[in-house]
Design an enzyme around this catalytic site. Sequence first.
Site, mmCIF file in Angstrom:
data_model
loop_
_atom_site.group_PDB
_atom_site.id
_atom_site.type_symbol
_atom_site.label_atom_id
_atom_site.label_comp_id
_atom_site.label_asym_id
_atom_site.label_seq_id
_atom_site.Cartn_x
_atom_site.Cartn_y
_atom_site.Cartn_z
ATOM 1 N N GLU A 445 43.441 42.986 27.175
ATOM 2 C CA GLU A 445 44.406 42.212 27.731
ATOM 3 C C GLU A 445 44.030 40.683 27.165
ATOM 4 O O GLU A 445 43.049 40.281 27.297
ATOM 5 C CB GLU A 445 43.915 42.029 29.382
ATOM 6 C CG GLU A 445 44.677 41.279 30.180
ATOM 7 C CD GLU A 445 44.001 40.865 31.500
ATOM 8 O OE1 GLU A 445 42.721 41.574 31.745
ATOM 9 O OE2 GLU A 445 44.441 39.935 32.215
ATOM 10 N N ASP A 518 39.986 42.515 32.738
ATOM 11 C CA ASP A 518 38.945 41.740 33.775
ATOM 12 C C ASP A 518 38.787 42.388 34.888
ATOM 13 O O ASP A 518 39.656 43.352 35.355
ATOM 14 C CB ASP A 518 39.515 40.532 33.731
ATOM 15 C CG ASP A 518 39.128 39.328 32.820
ATOM 16 O OD1 ASP A 518 38.048 39.795 32.180
ATOM 17 O OD2 ASP A 518 39.590 38.517 32.830
ATOM 18 N N ASP A 520 39.158 41.010 37.798
ATOM 19 C CA ASP A 520 40.025 40.446 38.691
ATOM 20 C C ASP A 520 41.202 41.162 39.370
ATOM 21 O O ASP A 520 41.418 42.405 38.423
ATOM 22 C CB ASP A 520 40.369 38.998 38.424
ATOM 23 C CG ASP A 520 41.135 38.776 36.958
ATOM 24 O OD1 ASP A 520 41.560 40.113 36.561
ATOM 25 O OD2 ASP A 520 41.257 38.034 36.382
ATOM 26 N N ASP A 522 44.551 40.483 38.441
ATOM 27 C CA ASP A 522 45.183 40.846 37.300
ATOM 28 C C ASP A 522 44.937 42.026 36.387
ATOM 29 O O ASP A 522 45.602 42.831 36.069
ATOM 30 C CB ASP A 522 45.570 39.413 36.536
ATOM 31 C CG ASP A 522 46.569 38.481 36.934
ATOM 32 O OD1 ASP A 522 47.275 38.861 37.845
ATOM 33 O OD2 ASP A 522 46.824 37.363 36.413
#
Length: 654
Positions: A445, A518, A520, A522
């Site tokens: 990403e 990640d 998180d 997103d």
Amino acid sequence: MAIKVDGVTTPQGSSYSESDITILEGLEAVRKRPGMYIGSTGPTGLHHLVWEVVDNSVDEAMAGYCSRIDVTLLADGGCRVKDDGRGIPVGPHPKNPKMSTAEIVLTTLHAGGKFGGKGYQVSGGLHGVGISVVNALSTRLILEIDRDGQRWEAEFEKGGKVKRKIAPTGPSPLNRATGEPRTGTTVTFWPDGSILDETDFRAQTITERMQIMAFLNKGLEIRFTDERVTPELKTTFKYAGGIVDFVKHLNAAKESLFRKVAGFEEAEEGQEVEIAMQWNTGFHESIFSFANGISTIEGGMHEEGFRTALTNTVNRYARARNILKEKEDNLQGEDIREGLTAIISVRLRDPQFEGQTKAKLGNQSMRSLVVKATNKKLSEWLEENPKEANQIVAKATQAARARMAAQGARDLTRRKSSLDGAGLPGKLSDCSSRDPRESELFIVEGNSAGGSAKDARDPRTQAILPIRGKILNVERARIDKMLKNTEIQALISAIGAGLADDFDVDKIRYHKVILLADADVDGSHIRTLLLTFFFRQMKPLVEGGFVYVAQPPLYSTLVGKEKIYLKDDLAKAAFLAEHPDHKHDFNRLKGLGEMDFAELRDTTMSPSLRSLLQINVEQAALADEVCSILMGDDVELRRHFIQTNAKDVRFLDI
Ligand code: 0RA
């Protein structure tokens, strides 16, 4: 064959007569070969017993005499089915005047055909063998009949042996609303665990089936109660709109193309068809068909007739209105069915169930009835609803265009990938090895993480493909739009094995496709989108176990001069247990984006030190589901889902 009847007597004390012996022989046959009658002795067979009893009550409802059925699972393991029909006749049976009709029903096999002959009885379980089979496979069965103001009762035990002969036990209770005595039949049975491998009813299996029965029988009220749990579980199904409500229910979580549901029916010569249909803005086709209340998942004549007539009718309409010009090709069936939700329910006297799982309707006559009904009634519906008709044609036209564009794009990807190496995406940093078995593709990403990963990799076997931000949600996009998306294009050409039906797992360029995102929200979002893409468009890649998710470590710490990485809190705790004197701090890593190249090299990119999660089909399917629900642009849909599920739905955290 010698049949041992010695010592077997009825409560009245008389010996069994000749007809009693044939009865015992019949029920004994069921106990010897239960599979022949109920399919299996497992959960499927067990629930067949319930369907068999309920189907009789549904027949009574279809004949117009029963409006409510109560199905109750008793705390002691029994199952009770109560209806408010006419009640099984209790008088002498015409063919065997020594016995009550009700007793005959409970003790004689009625292979296929229903006893009583009269009336329009078309329901009946897959095997259609009647309640006597349930009696044969029960340790105990109680029959209660309310008829002509009288309550009658009978009891059977040990696979259908008469324990209490049918006899009146008092007046029937009065109906509260009408003051009239109640009529109806109640069958309570306890499945025999010495023959069945499973005797534990599953509430969900029963409610699902009862809901479908209620949808298929307009106005019929079916109540389900599970008394085995506290508090009791109670559900009521009743649909004034029948299969029209069924279609609304199926489309409830989707965005419908228009509000109306097309519904029509037709009957002739002892067979009838009912169809309800509506389109949603999605791209999947959901056609469900039934014959006599039985799901025909393999399709058959009724479905075939429907598909043919639907294609013809919509094309005829589009041509007549000049929406489809003379020189244009006909819309194809698949174009017209894009986003269609439809129910086809047929009833007929002598259903022929064919196919692998006996779930395909073979009756030719049904094909012509459905064709006739659809041609006529759907044409009328389109004429009467021009706004909706135009929306249907417009959607099908778009689908046709998308189909042609997709074909072109696929031809292009096919040509590109046939030239080895040519057409690889510019941002792919490929590995030098040409052996897929040792090659790994990291999908990273963002460009910055992509940069670190590129520095940390082993360029011989590790390739890096950075993707920018969020990729397209393929669940909500047509294939042509999907193929125009640069991120998707890059994925397809990097993997190098085509797409969808053309996907050839033998051509994949890497045996590990590793998602690096990640921890998180997103990152989780991106992972979910990518898994959806693989699940929908490259399923064999998932099935083959070629898809992985990298799990970057959460902590690092020092042991002497050596840096140690710990995957999560569990690993940290284990480490502390092993190193009670550990003095150094733990550094909480901030996720891939923040990791420098050395950290990446020593963890995620290192074949011996990294932690990878291999993705299976179930996990990918779950991602797909989460995607379709949460990522649609339809706010209403999300609200609906979140309300109806009332749980904290989050993006999939894998
Ligand atoms: C035969 C004839 C009649 C009703 C039934 C059977 C009947 C069977 C079952 C099984 C469960 N519930 C049922 N309800 C009815 C019609 C008798 C008449 O003419 O009154």
